[in-house]
Design an enzyme around this catalytic site. Structure first.
Site, PDB file in Angstrom:
ATOM      1  N   HIS A 147     -61.534 -16.346   5.292  1.00 14.61           N
ATOM      2  CA  HIS A 147     -62.199 -16.260   3.987  1.00 14.61           C
ATOM      3  C   HIS A 147     -61.731 -17.456   3.151  1.00 14.61           C
ATOM      4  CE1 HIS A 147     -62.801 -11.630   4.181  1.00 14.61           C
ATOM      5  NE2 HIS A 147     -63.990 -12.215   4.254  1.00 14.61           N
ATOM      6  N   ASP A 155     -60.847 -17.529   0.171  1.00 14.44           N
ATOM      7  CA  ASP A 155     -59.706 -17.226  -0.702  1.00 14.44           C
ATOM      8  C   ASP A 155     -58.368 -17.238   0.033  1.00 14.44           C
ATOM      9  OD1 ASP A 155     -59.727 -14.823   0.653  1.00 14.44           O
ATOM     10  OD2 ASP A 155     -60.063 -13.559  -1.114  1.00 14.44           O
ATOM     11  N   ALA A 159     -53.007  -6.993   7.970  1.00 14.19           N
ATOM     12  CA  ALA A 159     -54.465  -6.840   8.054  1.00 14.19           C
ATOM     13  C   ALA A 159     -55.162  -8.138   7.678  1.00 14.19           C
ATOM     14  CB  ALA A 159     -54.931  -5.720   7.128  1.00 14.19           C
ATOM     15  N   CYS A 214     -56.912 -11.081  -2.119  1.00 13.09           N
ATOM     16  CA  CYS A 214     -57.784 -10.128  -1.424  1.00 13.09           C
ATOM     17  C   CYS A 214     -57.733  -8.754  -2.063  1.00 13.09           C
ATOM     18  CB  CYS A 214     -57.362  -9.972   0.032  1.00 13.09           C
ATOM     19  SG  CYS A 214     -57.277 -11.510   0.940  1.00 13.09           S
ATOM     20  N   ASN A 250     -69.004 -58.633  40.230  1.00 10.90           N
ATOM     21  CA  ASN A 250     -68.569 -59.818  40.959  1.00 10.90           C
ATOM     22  C   ASN A 250     -67.742 -59.420  42.190  1.00 10.90           C
ATOM     23  OD1 ASN A 250     -68.172 -62.877  40.750  1.00 10.90           O
ATOM     24  ND2 ASN A 250     -66.035 -62.210  40.822  1.00 10.90           N
ATOM     25  N   ASP A 294     -62.504 -62.645  39.192  1.00  9.79           N
ATOM     26  CA  ASP A 294     -62.042 -63.923  39.731  1.00  9.79           C
ATOM     27  C   ASP A 294     -63.280 -64.766  39.985  1.00  9.79           C
ATOM     28  OD1 ASP A 294     -59.245 -63.350  39.949  1.00  9.79           O
ATOM     29  OD2 ASP A 294     -59.775 -61.958  41.561  1.00  9.79           O
ATOM     30  N   SER A 298     -68.715 -46.618  41.612  1.00 10.75           N
ATOM     31  CA  SER A 298     -68.621 -47.666  40.613  1.00 10.75           C
ATOM     32  C   SER A 298     -68.811 -47.037  39.250  1.00 10.75           C
ATOM     33  CB  SER A 298     -69.713 -48.705  40.843  1.00 10.75           C
ATOM     34  OG  SER A 298     -70.059 -49.286  39.613  1.00 10.75           O
ATOM     35  N   LEU A 301     -68.028 -48.266  36.113  1.00  8.77           N
ATOM     36  CA  LEU A 301     -68.540 -49.156  35.077  1.00  8.77           C
ATOM     37  C   LEU A 301     -70.040 -49.397  35.234  1.00  8.77           C
ATOM     38  CD1 LEU A 301     -67.541 -50.914  32.746  1.00  8.77           C
ATOM     39  CD2 LEU A 301     -67.377 -52.801  34.371  1.00  8.77           C
ATOM     40  N   ASP A 325     -68.666 -40.391  44.294  1.00  6.16           N
ATOM     41  CA  ASP A 325     -67.386 -40.941  43.845  1.00  6.16           C
ATOM     42  C   ASP A 325     -66.278 -39.989  44.256  1.00  6.16           C
ATOM     43  OD1 ASP A 325     -66.974 -43.294  41.445  1.00  6.16           O
ATOM     44  OD2 ASP A 325     -65.226 -42.096  42.029  1.00  6.16           O
ATOM     45  N   ASP A 333     -65.205 -39.514  49.731  1.00 10.50           N
ATOM     46  CA  ASP A 333     -64.899 -40.907  50.038  1.00 10.50           C
ATOM     47  C   ASP A 333     -66.197 -41.634  50.359  1.00 10.50           C
ATOM     48  OD1 ASP A 333     -62.716 -42.952  51.210  1.00 10.50           O
ATOM     49  OD2 ASP A 333     -64.453 -42.883  52.556  1.00 10.50           O
TER      50      ASP A 333
HETATM   51  N1  ARG Z   1     -58.829  -6.839   7.148  1.00  7.88           N
HETATM   52  C1  ARG Z   1     -59.680  -7.362   6.137  1.00  7.88           C
HETATM   53  C2  ARG Z   1     -60.848  -8.101   6.782  1.00  7.88           C
HETATM   54  O1  ARG Z   1     -60.653  -8.730   7.784  1.00  7.88           O
HETATM   55  C3  ARG Z   1     -58.914  -8.259   5.225  1.00  7.88           C
HETATM   56  C4  ARG Z   1     -59.731  -8.805   4.108  1.00  7.88           C
HETATM   57  C5  ARG Z   1     -59.006  -9.806   3.278  1.00  7.88           C
HETATM   58  N2  ARG Z   1     -59.742 -10.165   2.162  1.00  7.88           N
HETATM   59  C6  ARG Z   1     -59.892 -11.386   1.682  1.00  7.88           C
HETATM   60  N3  ARG Z   1     -60.531 -11.566   0.588  1.00  7.88           N
HETATM   61  N4  ARG Z   1     -59.460 -12.436   2.327  1.00  7.88           N
HETATM   62  O2  ARG Z   1     -61.948  -8.038   6.318  1.00  7.88           O
END
Ligand code: ARG
Length: 698
Positions: free
Chosen positions: A171, A173, A261, A267, A526, A605, A637, A639, A658, A681
């Site tokens: 997420h 956040d 979690a 969260c 070559n 060469d 080859s 290249l 190859d 080979d």
């Molecule tokens: N176990 C929850 C999920 O996976 C955790 C959520 C966390 N929330 C957040 N805003 N990051 O949904």
């Protein structure tokens, strides 16, 4: 403290880890210490309540994640947009949150129909520092890109889409905090390059605080900002200092039981008192774009659908199957309609380009190709369309015109003519001239990639480990059959070969194959002719006696003596005609009227007088040699084989032999389905092939 609540929390009486929907939950099912969690939550609640008014919603017995209220939805003013969870486990939280908001007097929106959106977890509002409010929004792991466009439309707000690329920071956040004064704090490794660029474009360097890994892993960015106070699970002394330099006080309040979690402070808190003024003024239109493509063929068994999804995601877009018709029998094709969505028009072009290479066809109302003029010799306009090996058409004034001289890594030059007299052809960038008009973007480009047919062999067929001698024999048998058919109908077989052909004792067999009329042109460098001629003159190849397999005294100079002899004669042809060279690959080429093109390199060469040391000329000569070719036999080859592969259109049968599997796979990356790889080979292979071909000719 204002009378209206600013934060919504949910009492964690029922918090637990009962399933796994993010990497943090892995291994933690049933491991939550309820008493510790309750204590930590109570503490957080009291810290937050000291600063703002907090409302609390009751949890529900079978919803162990409901305490993470940030995911309930998104609030702007009096409007509540409920989430649409990606995983079914959390879906039942929605009616509970919605009715809470309804009771609290909010206008409750409809949830987004079928695109995931996980509320404030992926949508963080920043009110100041920008001319208009900005909504930083995360996508890819949980919320969809599509939901960003929807939020932009519903709330008339500027949404900046940031793609999350580390599942642990699923997420927004968890890795991003908009601070005051337009500042941001974030963990860079959680984002892709394109998103980091977006952040950097919008926030000047001295306004960005980049958080290190150890802070990020302990959810330092999952912080709740209340005015000038930042509340978080963890912050290093350094981070606390940096924040304090900007005038922020950090309050650390551990919530590590919730990290089991995958959630921490932010969260657990949903900001419900969120106003963006002025909403609607200076509203920025979403840059997100979408289009449709269709697929036809063996979508499931060939893994094509998966590849389409992966390619789209890798480029920062999203694919959604809107229609799928699965064939009833395995020999029938399936069809699918997909919607492709991308964060910008440019990205969409790039993705469609890739998908066309995989065989997808744009299915929206076709448009004419966009043509841009060349403004500098040898340079293409920035957004040029880059070609593939597959037959391509471009749309000009409503007509689809086929592109001539198809090859990969070129651009398409269009010469407009009267009515349907326009012409299009592939050109190398270096050959462009001022004023020519080039196809840009992917609109009006149609690629006809033949779909994989049933029974098509994978290019890596016979790759290392599985290529038993018996299988090489079988492959040779099939190949000999094909070569004979090409020869009988007067077709063209081009052989690209490296010096290993001589070192492994294959020269005599390749000579025989040429004599039998199975090679119409030889493309090499070559070294092959040098060692072939050395072998003819001295019986050695790089000084090694091939009959006895031992180095010959003084043999190291044989190859430069061979070079000198040819230089003296003037050319390989003259050396043969003067009777100086009496056998071998080059001898047979001269005697049998087989064209040869020698492309030089820095390590050569000599070089032999016949070797092109101007590589632009060499490329042009190779390209001319492979025109109208039915089969290209690539013999040890890397290249020259890959060089040739790059200029070969689809439809030409490629056979690559190859000892190194990576050469074979490298060629396979071009996606040719007319290709076969044989890991073995090359001397041995030529021996078998010569024997087969002479038998069938007998
Ligand atoms: N176990 C929850 C999920 O996976 C955790 C959520 C966390 N929330 C957040 N805003 N990051 O949904």
């Amino acid at each position: 403290m204002s009378s209206r609540s600013q934060i919504l929390m949910c009492h964690p009486a029922h918090f637990d880890v009962q399933y796994v929907i993010n990497p943090w939950m892995e291994g933690h099912v049933g491991r939550v210490r309820k008493d510790v969690a309750l204590e930590q939550w109570d503490h957080l609640f009291s810290v937050v309540s000291q600063l703002v008014r907090v409302a609390v919603i009751e949890g529900s017995e079978d919803l162990p994640d409901m305490c993470f209220t940030a995911n309930a939805g998104f609030i702007l003013g009096n409007r509540f947009v409920p989430s649409t969870f990606r995983f079914y486990q959390r879906q039942p939280e929605i009616p509970l949150f919605s009715s809470w908001f309804d009771d609290a007097g909010f206008d409750v929106d409809d949830a987004m129909a079928d695109t995931p959106f996980e509320g404030e977890g992926d949508a963080l509002l920043q009110l100041d520092g920008n001319p208009t409010p900005v909504l930083w929004a995360g996508y890819s792991v949980r919320s969809s890109l599509e939901s960003h466009r929807e939020i932009n439309q519903r709330l008339q707000i500027d949404v900046v889409s940031l793609r999350l690329v580390d599942e642990r920071f699923y997420h927004l956040d968890t890795c991003f905090v908009p601070l005051g004064d337009g500042r941001v704090m974030y963990y860079p490794a959680a984002f892709d390059e394109m998103s980091l660029k977006q952040i950097r474009q919008r926030v000047p360097g001295d306004q960005r605080l980049e958080v290190g890994e150890s802070d990020a892993m302990r959810f330092a960015c999952n912080a709740l900002l209340l005015d000038h106070t930042l509340i978080t699970n963890h912050a290093s002394d350094r981070l606390i200092r940096q924040l304090s330099d900007w005038g922020y006080e950090t309050i650390v309040t551990p919530v590590d039981e919730f990290i089991l979690a995958g959630g921490a402070v932010k969260c657990l808190c949903l900001i419900i008192d969120q106003h963006a003024n002025p909403v609607g003024t200076g509203h920025v239109e979403s840059p997100i774009r979408s289009t449709h493509v269709e697929l036809h063929g063996h979508l499931l068994d060939s893994g094509l659908i998966n590849r389409i999804f992966d390619s789209t995601n890798d480029a920062g877009g999203e694919a959604k199957v809107e229609q799928l018709t699965i064939a009833q029998r395995h020999d029938q094709p399936s069809t699918a309609q997909l919607r492709i969505i991308a964060p910008s028009a440019d990205r969409l072009d790039m993705i469609i380009n890739r998908l066309m290479l995989l065989g997808a066809r744009p299915s929206d109302e076709p448009q004419d190709a966009r043509l841009e003029p060349v403004t500098k010799d040898g340079v293409a306009p920035n957004e040029f369309y880059s070609t593939t090996i597959y037959p391509t058409e471009v749309r000009c004034e409503g007509n689809w015109i086929p592109v001539d001289r198809q090859r990969m890594d070129a651009v398409i030059v269009v010469e407009m003519g009267h009515r349907d007299q326009s012409m299009a052809r592939c050109r190398l960038i270096r050959d462009l001239r001022i004023g020519q008009r080039i196809v840009c973007g992917v609109d009006g480009v149609r690629v006809n990639r033949p779909m994989a047919k049933l029974g098509d062999k994978e290019f890596s067929f016979m790759s290392a480990g599985v290529s038993t001698e018996r299988r090489v024999e079988l492959a040779v048998q099939e190949l000999a059959w094909e070569m004979r058919r090409i020869k009988n109908r007067g077709g063209r077989i081009v052989c690209v070969a490296g010096p290993v052909v001589v070192h492994t004792g294959g020269a005599a067999y390749l000579s025989q194959i040429i004599r039998l009329g199975y090679v119409q042109a030889l493309l090499t460098g070559n070294a092959l002719p040098v060692h072939d001629i050395e072998y003819n003159l001295f019986g050695t190849s790089l000084g090694v006696d091939l009959r006895r397999g031992v180095g010959v005294h003084g043999g190291h100079q044989h190859h430069i003596r061979a070079i000198n002899l040819v230089r003296g004669a003037g050319s390989i042809r003259e050396a043969v005609e003067q009777g100086l060279i009496t056998g071998g690959i080059m001898y047979e080429c001269v005697r049998n009227g087989v064209d040869y093109v020698l492309a030089g390199s820095i390590r050569d060469d000599g070089p032999l007088p016949d070797t092109f040391m101007d590589l632009t000329q060499a490329q042009a000569a190779y390209a001319a040699a492979i025109e109208k070719t039915d089969m290209i036999l690539m013999l040890a080859s890397m290249l020259h084989a890959i060089g040739t592969g790059n200029m070969t259109p689809a439809g030409v049968r490629l056979v690559c032999v190859d000892i190194t599997p990576s050469v074979v796979t490298k060629l396979a990356d071009r996606g040719s389905i007319e290709s076969t790889g044989i890991v073995t080979d090359v001397g041995l292979f030529l021996n078998l092939l010569a024997r087969r071909l002479s038998q069938s000719d007998a």
